[in-house]
Design a protein around this motif. Structure first.
Motif, PDB file in Angstrom:
ATOM      1  N   GLU A 266      -7.817   6.098 -17.234  1.00 60.97           N
ATOM      2  CA  GLU A 266      -7.668   6.230 -18.686  1.00 60.97           C
ATOM      3  C   GLU A 266      -6.225   6.271 -19.155  1.00 60.97           C
ATOM      4  OE1 GLU A 266      -9.946   9.659 -19.790  1.00 60.97           O
ATOM      5  OE2 GLU A 266     -11.860   8.695 -19.308  1.00 60.97           O
ATOM      6  N   GLU A 267      -5.367   6.959 -18.426  1.00 64.67           N
ATOM      7  CA  GLU A 267      -4.003   7.157 -18.900  1.00 64.67           C
ATOM      8  C   GLU A 267      -2.983   6.177 -18.314  1.00 64.67           C
ATOM      9  OE1 GLU A 267      -2.872  11.264 -18.532  1.00 64.67           O
ATOM     10  OE2 GLU A 267      -4.704  11.956 -19.523  1.00 64.67           O
ATOM     11  N   HIS A 268      -3.347   5.540 -17.190  1.00 64.14           N
ATOM     12  CA  HIS A 268      -2.380   4.650 -16.541  1.00 64.14           C
ATOM     13  C   HIS A 268      -2.928   3.251 -16.294  1.00 64.14           C
ATOM     14  CE1 HIS A 268       0.357   8.022 -15.883  1.00 64.14           C
ATOM     15  NE2 HIS A 268      -0.700   8.721 -15.535  1.00 64.14           N
ATOM     16  N   ALA A 269      -4.142   2.967 -16.770  1.00 65.26           N
ATOM     17  CA  ALA A 269      -4.769   1.645 -16.637  1.00 65.26           C
ATOM     18  C   ALA A 269      -4.842   1.161 -15.193  1.00 65.26           C
ATOM     19  CB  ALA A 269      -4.066   0.630 -17.516  1.00 65.26           C
ATOM     20  N   VAL A 270      -5.105   2.086 -14.278  1.00 68.13           N
ATOM     21  CA  VAL A 270      -5.258   1.738 -12.871  1.00 68.13           C
ATOM     22  C   VAL A 270      -6.747   1.540 -12.591  1.00 68.13           C
ATOM     23  CG1 VAL A 270      -4.979   2.563 -10.496  1.00 68.13           C
ATOM     24  CG2 VAL A 270      -3.198   3.024 -12.189  1.00 68.13           C
ATOM     25  N   ALA A 271      -7.088   0.421 -11.985  1.00 72.81           N
ATOM     26  CA  ALA A 271      -8.473   0.186 -11.579  1.00 72.81           C
ATOM     27  C   ALA A 271      -8.793   1.098 -10.399  1.00 72.81           C
ATOM     28  CB  ALA A 271      -8.659  -1.271 -11.184  1.00 72.81           C
TER      29      ALA A 271
ATOM     30  N   VAL B 144       0.829  -1.208   0.000  1.00 70.83           N
ATOM     31  CA  VAL B 144       0.000   0.000   0.000  1.00 70.83           C
ATOM     32  C   VAL B 144       0.859   1.252   0.000  1.00 70.83           C
ATOM     33  CG1 VAL B 144      -1.848   1.240   1.196  1.00 70.83           C
ATOM     34  CG2 VAL B 144      -1.744  -1.245   1.347  1.00 70.83           C
ATOM     35  N   THR B 145       0.437   2.229  -0.801  1.00 71.40           N
ATOM     36  CA  THR B 145       1.005   3.569  -0.755  1.00 71.40           C
ATOM     37  C   THR B 145      -0.141   4.531  -0.477  1.00 71.40           C
ATOM     38  OG1 THR B 145       0.745   3.899  -3.130  1.00 71.40           O
ATOM     39  CG2 THR B 145       2.855   3.043  -2.385  1.00 71.40           C
ATOM     40  N   VAL B 146       0.197   5.662   0.114  1.00 73.63           N
ATOM     41  CA  VAL B 146      -0.810   6.662   0.481  1.00 73.63           C
ATOM     42  C   VAL B 146      -0.424   7.992  -0.137  1.00 73.63           C
ATOM     43  CG1 VAL B 146      -1.865   7.923   2.399  1.00 73.63           C
ATOM     44  CG2 VAL B 146      -1.345   5.499   2.657  1.00 73.63           C
ATOM     45  N   ALA B 147      -1.435   8.697  -0.663  1.00 71.21           N
ATOM     46  CA  ALA B 147      -1.225  10.039  -1.211  1.00 71.21           C
ATOM     47  C   ALA B 147      -2.330  10.943  -0.684  1.00 71.21           C
ATOM     48  CB  ALA B 147      -1.262   9.999  -2.734  1.00 71.21           C
ATOM     49  N   ASN B 148      -1.951  12.153  -0.319  1.00 70.86           N
ATOM     50  CA  ASN B 148      -2.924  13.119   0.189  1.00 70.86           C
ATOM     51  C   ASN B 148      -3.247  14.216  -0.805  1.00 70.86           C
ATOM     52  OD1 ASN B 148      -1.217  12.419   3.083  1.00 70.86           O
ATOM     53  ND2 ASN B 148      -3.391  12.014   2.937  1.00 70.86           N
ATOM     54  N   THR B 149      -2.560  14.220  -1.953  1.00 72.38           N
ATOM     55  CA  THR B 149      -2.853  15.182  -3.019  1.00 72.38           C
ATOM     56  C   THR B 149      -2.754  14.458  -4.363  1.00 72.38           C
ATOM     57  OG1 THR B 149      -0.562  15.866  -3.403  1.00 72.38           O
ATOM     58  CG2 THR B 149      -1.783  17.077  -1.686  1.00 72.38           C
ATOM     59  N   ALA B 150      -3.305  15.082  -5.387  1.00 70.82           N
ATOM     60  CA  ALA B 150      -3.203  14.508  -6.732  1.00 70.82           C
ATOM     61  C   ALA B 150      -1.738  14.437  -7.165  1.00 70.82           C
ATOM     62  CB  ALA B 150      -4.024  15.336  -7.717  1.00 70.82           C
ATOM     63  N   THR B 151      -0.981  15.456  -6.840  1.00 72.81           N
ATOM     64  CA  THR B 151       0.440  15.468  -7.192  1.00 72.81           C
ATOM     65  C   THR B 151       1.160  14.295  -6.540  1.00 72.81           C
ATOM     66  OG1 THR B 151       0.407  17.867  -7.425  1.00 72.81           O
ATOM     67  CG2 THR B 151       2.556  16.847  -7.125  1.00 72.81           C
ATOM     68  N   GLU B 152       0.881  14.055  -5.256  1.00 71.88           N
ATOM     69  CA  GLU B 152       1.480  12.906  -4.568  1.00 71.88           C
ATOM     70  C   GLU B 152       1.073  11.599  -5.228  1.00 71.88           C
ATOM     71  OE1 GLU B 152       1.001  12.565  -0.306  1.00 71.88           O
ATOM     72  OE2 GLU B 152       1.218  14.728  -0.071  1.00 71.88           O
ATOM     73  N   ALA B 153      -0.179  11.512  -5.651  1.00 71.49           N
ATOM     74  CA  ALA B 153      -0.669  10.291  -6.304  1.00 71.49           C
ATOM     75  C   ALA B 153       0.119  10.019  -7.580  1.00 71.49           C
ATOM     76  CB  ALA B 153      -2.158  10.410  -6.602  1.00 71.49           C
ATOM     77  N   PHE B 154       0.333  11.047  -8.391  1.00 75.31           N
ATOM     78  CA  PHE B 154       1.100  10.870  -9.627  1.00 75.31           C
ATOM     79  C   PHE B 154       2.553  10.518  -9.325  1.00 75.31           C
ATOM     80  CE2 PHE B 154      -2.378  13.553 -11.457  1.00 75.31           C
ATOM     81  CZ  PHE B 154      -2.910  12.552 -12.263  1.00 75.31           C
ATOM     82  N   CYS B 155       3.123  11.127  -8.283  1.00 77.56           N
ATOM     83  CA  CYS B 155       4.499  10.793  -7.887  1.00 77.56           C
ATOM     84  C   CYS B 155       4.585   9.342  -7.418  1.00 77.56           C
ATOM     85  CB  CYS B 155       4.979  11.726  -6.778  1.00 77.56           C
ATOM     86  SG  CYS B 155       5.317  13.402  -7.348  1.00 77.56           S
ATOM     87  N   GLN B 156       3.589   8.894  -6.648  1.00 80.31           N
ATOM     88  CA  GLN B 156       3.563   7.494  -6.192  1.00 80.31           C
ATOM     89  C   GLN B 156       3.518   6.553  -7.387  1.00 80.31           C
ATOM     90  OE1 GLN B 156       3.913   6.181  -3.270  1.00 80.31           O
ATOM     91  NE2 GLN B 156       3.720   7.974  -1.968  1.00 80.31           N
ATOM     92  N   LEU B 157       2.680   6.905  -8.351  1.00 82.27           N
ATOM     93  CA  LEU B 157       2.555   6.071  -9.549  1.00 82.27           C
ATOM     94  C   LEU B 157       3.878   5.999 -10.299  1.00 82.27           C
ATOM     95  CD1 LEU B 157       0.584   4.411 -11.266  1.00 82.27           C
ATOM     96  CD2 LEU B 157       0.098   6.487 -12.535  1.00 82.27           C
ATOM     97  N   GLU B 158       4.579   7.120 -10.389  1.00 84.60           N
ATOM     98  CA  GLU B 158       5.879   7.140 -11.074  1.00 84.60           C
ATOM     99  C   GLU B 158       6.913   6.310 -10.322  1.00 84.60           C
ATOM    100  OE1 GLU B 158       6.813   8.439 -14.040  1.00 84.60           O
ATOM    101  OE2 GLU B 158       4.684   8.864 -14.334  1.00 84.60           O
ATOM    102  N   SER B 159       6.918   6.398  -8.996  1.00 82.95           N
ATOM    103  CA  SER B 159       7.947   5.678  -8.232  1.00 82.95           C
ATOM    104  C   SER B 159       7.628   4.189  -8.088  1.00 82.95           C
ATOM    105  CB  SER B 159       8.136   6.307  -6.850  1.00 82.95           C
ATOM    106  OG  SER B 159       6.981   6.134  -6.057  1.00 82.95           O
ATOM    107  N   GLU B 160       6.350   3.848  -7.992  1.00 88.05           N
ATOM    108  CA  GLU B 160       5.959   2.448  -7.834  1.00 88.05           C
ATOM    109  C   GLU B 160       5.918   1.713  -9.171  1.00 88.05           C
ATOM    110  OE1 GLU B 160       5.347   0.772  -4.976  1.00 88.05           O
ATOM    111  OE2 GLU B 160       5.939   2.564  -3.892  1.00 88.05           O
TER     112      GLU B 160
END
Length: 162
Positions: A79-84, A33-49
């Motif tokens: 749509e852009e990252h195929a994440v459910a 599990v990863t946690v993000a509190n902002t949209a920017t954090e979510a995109f950063c998590q996606l990039e790092s994971e």
């Protein structure tokens, strides 16, 4: 060779305490599990994971003025990252329903639901994701198997080796 890796979940929401509690619940159940509190954090998590299987996103999650909100974040991740996506309902109103239809979510769960309900919703989402993947693979297998027939119909005089 199939390599089994832990199923990865990203939790996105404004309330860090709630997100952390849900992260602990899913970690104990064997998920990564990863946690993000902002949209920017979510995109950063996606990039790092590099791989997030399912994102659990609060519908009432409000980004900073320069950021997108929870529903838009869900749509972009899908749509852009195929994440459910599984949505967490913080407050659903009739005004929100048209926006919810923009996301092909794997479910929606009330934020006050029990831990068991959250675990069940995530497990159902993973089962749906697996079933969709199998259906796509089967469709591709059938398409590939039909190629020689398609070619011979288009030019019966030709000889093809596949």
């Amino acid at each position: 060779m199939v390599v089994n890796r832990p199923k990865r979940i990203m939790i996105v929401g404004n309330n860090a305490i709630t997100c952390t509690a849900r992260a602990e619940l899913f970690n104990e159940a064997g998920y990564t599990v990863t946690v993000a509190n902002t949209a920017t954090e979510a995109f950063c998590q996606l990039e790092s994971e590099h791989t997030i299987d399912i994102a659990l996103i609060e519908t009432g999650f409000e980004g900073k003025p320069e950021e997108i909100d929870g529903i838009d974040l869900a749509r972009v991740l899908q749509e852009e990252h195929a994440v459910a996506v599984v949505l967490v309902s913080t407050s659903v109103s009739l005004d929100l329903l048209p926006r919810l239809s923009l996301v092909d979510s794997y479910g929606i769960i009330d934020q006050h639901a029990s831990e068991l309900s959250f675990l069940a919703s995530i497990e159902i989402a993973f089962k749906r994701r697996k079933a969709e993947r199998r259906a796509r693979e089967e469709c591709l297998r059938k398409l590939l198997a039909a190629i020689p027939d398609i070619i011979s119909i288009n030019n019966p005089e030709s000889i093809y080796a596949l």
